[in-house]
Scaffold this motif. Structure first.
Motif, short mmCIF file in Angstrom:
data_model
loop_
_atom_site.label_atom_id
_atom_site.label_comp_id
_atom_site.label_asym_id
_atom_site.label_seq_id
_atom_site.Cartn_x
_atom_site.Cartn_y
_atom_site.Cartn_z
N ARG A 108 19.87 6.94 -0.03
CA ARG A 108 19.12 6.05 -1.05
C ARG A 108 17.72 6.03 -1.19
O ARG A 108 16.77 6.11 -2.38
CB ARG A 108 19.50 4.56 -0.67
N LEU A 112 15.78 6.64 -4.69
CA LEU A 112 14.93 5.42 -5.88
C LEU A 112 13.32 6.53 -5.34
O LEU A 112 12.90 5.56 -6.41
CB LEU A 112 15.01 4.49 -4.17
N ILE A 152 23.24 3.44 -7.12
CA ILE A 152 22.24 2.96 -7.23
C ILE A 152 22.02 3.07 -8.92
O ILE A 152 21.66 2.07 -9.94
CB ILE A 152 21.10 4.20 -6.87
N ALA A 155 23.73 0.55 -10.59
CA ALA A 155 23.08 -1.40 -10.45
C ALA A 155 21.97 -1.26 -11.39
O ALA A 155 21.33 -2.21 -12.00
CB ALA A 155 22.83 -1.43 -9.02
N GLU A 333 15.48 -2.91 -4.79
CA GLU A 333 16.22 -1.34 -4.00
C GLU A 333 15.11 -1.23 -3.04
O GLU A 333 16.22 -0.89 -1.91
CB GLU A 333 17.02 -1.36 -4.98
N TYR A 334 14.10 -0.63 -3.32
CA TYR A 334 13.66 0.04 -2.37
C TYR A 334 12.61 -0.66 -1.88
O TYR A 334 12.97 -0.23 -0.43
CB TYR A 334 12.28 0.71 -3.53
#
Length: 592
Positions: A108, A112, A152, A155, A333-334
């Motif tokens: 992830r 990202l 991801i 989203a 998210e990050y």
């Protein structure tokens, strides 16, 4: 009555295929009564079962262990001995790394971070996701890479669908040039005409739930979009993930099952060939991946986002509302990931160490570490040795620092990965499938079937070599659309290798491009698990995949042929017939 009977028979189609296939092929060994025909019977039965998946792929792979001893081609112990090879050890080590990457969330962070670097313009966003998925696919299974990245992407898609972009859509309708590619109907500005939201024709349950169940954070999409433009962009993002996983996977030997099967085939049947190693492979195939990835991005951008590429170079201060909302969800998210954990750092360090040891084990242009440290038996060390060494270390290294106050901490020793976590990621079906392929290849060699087929195809020697290679690539690419990649390469390797020998062509000239083309299964949701996972999110129809996949297939095959005929020739000496590939004696099979 007949209609009811046919409907009932259709419900039992797999059982009918399992029963009728050997019965219809039975005259082959009964009439001819030669080892070649008996092996051909086994090969044909397995090919039908693999293509139709009437039996599970792994169950079909066990047929050589049953039929070869019964036909007297090989003993049971001989067949069992070829089911487990160096390939399996390499696969185990790679899956240990992939398990740690997925467990501690390093995938992830990589995905990202790449997306934030390229930006949130739809075109750059697509390229960012494609790059991250391709890089992950170089080291983990394509299916795992898609399962890691797709949540991801989903989203981001949900944020796009929820963003209020009516003003931006009006502006694009006035100033933008939109070309929806093969979807020739132009958008009519549904926000202005109160057009009814678009619905997808395919639902998530149209695919195998055993595959889609593995997707993390999967969301059921009811198929409503504010505009056609948004719908097309969602399609493009989804397809870019499916295609980039296969394109990135070909870059390294452990990246895809066909690559590993090819490497083990060379090791088994051409043991004196030393040019097929991690370093040479990545020198040949990494540029192929880069070229194919960029061209595929341009193709998908033209089809699903539009032909106005000037928007890609718009100043960053002129973001639309949709792009601002997308940037916000990616940044959130990050930021949720926080700083890199010690487990992520250890996993990343092991990842770099494994890749470095593979590259410099025997790079060719300098003396490798295997020759420096083990000069007496450097040939005994392989990429699998490295993979197993570092793979076992994941079970040994503690995941957390030891605490000075054990009673207060209450945390017991925990390794980076557990055996249960490893088992959940290990594709045992692929391991058995590949073992059955090795057994089948050994049987075709022992029985003489491979030499017989090569002699039948020897008239192809009148064609230019590149024409023969192109024909083989097109055939393999077509077959792999309806059969698994591993099954396809397993069927064709024992045929194409002896064919190259009979034509007095370097076997690598024939086998490398066909191996790479085996991974180009882009047309159907069922072509490979990566396609099925992406399809299960409900944004795509089968025709979307077919129309986009045809172009990507052409791009990838041409990129492979271009590479093999340019820098591939001096890298592998493809223009000379090597000493390690002896020309088989011409055998008279006229009694057939």
């Amino acid at each position: 009555m007949m209609k009811r009977f046919l409907k009932g028979a259709w419900n039992y189609q797999k059982l009918l295929i399992i029963i009728l296939t050997p019965l219809l092929l039975l005259p082959l060994p009964l009439v001819i009564q030669k080892k070649e025909s008996e092996c051909a019977f086994t090969l044909c039965v397995m090919a039908v079962y693999w293509l139709t998946e009437a039996l599970p792929l792994a169950a079909t792979a066990l047929l050589p262990a049953l039929l070869f001893p019964l036909f007297g081609i090989m003993t049971s112990s001989q067949v069992a001995g070829v089911y487990f090879k160096d390939f399996h050890l390499l696969l185990i080590g790679v899956i240990c790394l992939a398990t740690s990457i997925e467990k501690w969330g390093l995938h992830r962070r990589i995905a990202l971070r790449l997306v934030t670097v390229v930006g949130v313009n739809p075109g750059w966003l697509m390229l960012g996701f494609m790059s991250s998925c391709a890089i992950l696919s170089m080291w983990v299974q394509n299916t795992s890479a898609v399962a890691m990245v797709m949540p991801i992407v989903e989203a981001v898609i949900q944020q796009i669908l929820n963003a209020e972009g009516e003003g931006e859509q009006r502006q694009q309708a006035r100033t933008g040039t939109s070309n929806l590619g093969l979807e020739l109907e132009e958008s009519e500005g549904p926000c202005e005409t109160n057009e009814e939201p678009i619905k997808t024709n395919e639902q998530p349950d149209a695919v195998d739930h055993s595959i889609s169940a593995d997707v993390h954070c999967q969301t059921n999409i009811d198929g409503r979009y504010q505009s056609r433009r948004e719908h097309m962009m969602c399609k493009g993002l989804c397809l870019s993930i499916a295609y980039s996983s296969s394109i990135g996977g070909i870059s390294t030997l452990p990246g895809t099952s066909p690559n590993l099967i090819f490497a083990e085939y060379i090791n088994q049947f051409y043991p004196e060939c030393t040019s097929v190693n991690f370093g040479n492979w990545i020198i040949l195939c990494l540029p192929i991946s880069v070229i194919a990835l960029l061209l595929t991005w341009i193709w998908l951008h033209w089809m699903f986002i539009g032909s106005d590429f000037r928007a890609l170079f718009r100043p960053s201060g002129e973001r639309s509302g949709r792009e601002t909302a997308t940037a916000r969800v990616i940044e959130e998210e990050y930021s949720m990931l926080g700083p890199m954990s010690p487990q992520e750092i250890v996993t990343g360090a092991m990842f770099i160490l494994m890749a470095s040891l593979w590259v410099f084990r025997d790079p060719g242009f300098i003396t490798g570490w295997s020759s420096l440290f083990f000069p007496q038996h450097s040939g005994h060390v392989s990429d699998a040795t490295v993979a197993i060494l570092l793979g076992v270390m994941f079970f040994v290294m503690p995941a957390h620092k030891p605490s000075t106050d054990l009673q207060k901490d209450g945390r017991s020793y925990e390794a980076m990965i557990s055996w249960k976590e490893f088992q959940a990621c290990m594709p045992w079906e692929v391991a058995l499938l590949v073992g059955g392929g090795f057994a089948l290849a050994e049987g075709t060699k022992v029985s003489g079937l491979s030499s017989y087929v090569a002699n039948l195809l020897s008239p192809l020697g009148s064609l230019p070599v590149i024409a023969t290679v192109t024909i083989a690539c097109v055939i393999v690419t077509s077959v792999t659309e309806v059969a698994s990649n591993a099954a396809t390469i397993t069927i064709f390797l024992p045929i194409l290798g002896p064919l190259a020998e009979s034509l007095h062509v370097n076997p690598l000239y024939m086998l490398i491009p066909t191996t790479l083309c085996t991974s180009f299964a882009y047309l159907l949701p069922s072509s490979n698990p990566s396609n099925a996972i992406v399809f299960s999110y409900g944004h795509l129809t089968t025709m979307d995949m077919v129309k986009a996949g045809i172009g990507v297939n052409v791009i990838c095959v041409l990129a492979v042929l271009f590479a093999v005929t340019t820098w591939g020739i001096p890298l592998f000496d493809l223009d000379t017939y090597p000493d390690w590939a002896r020309t088989p004696p011409q055998t008279n099979f006229s009694t057939w």
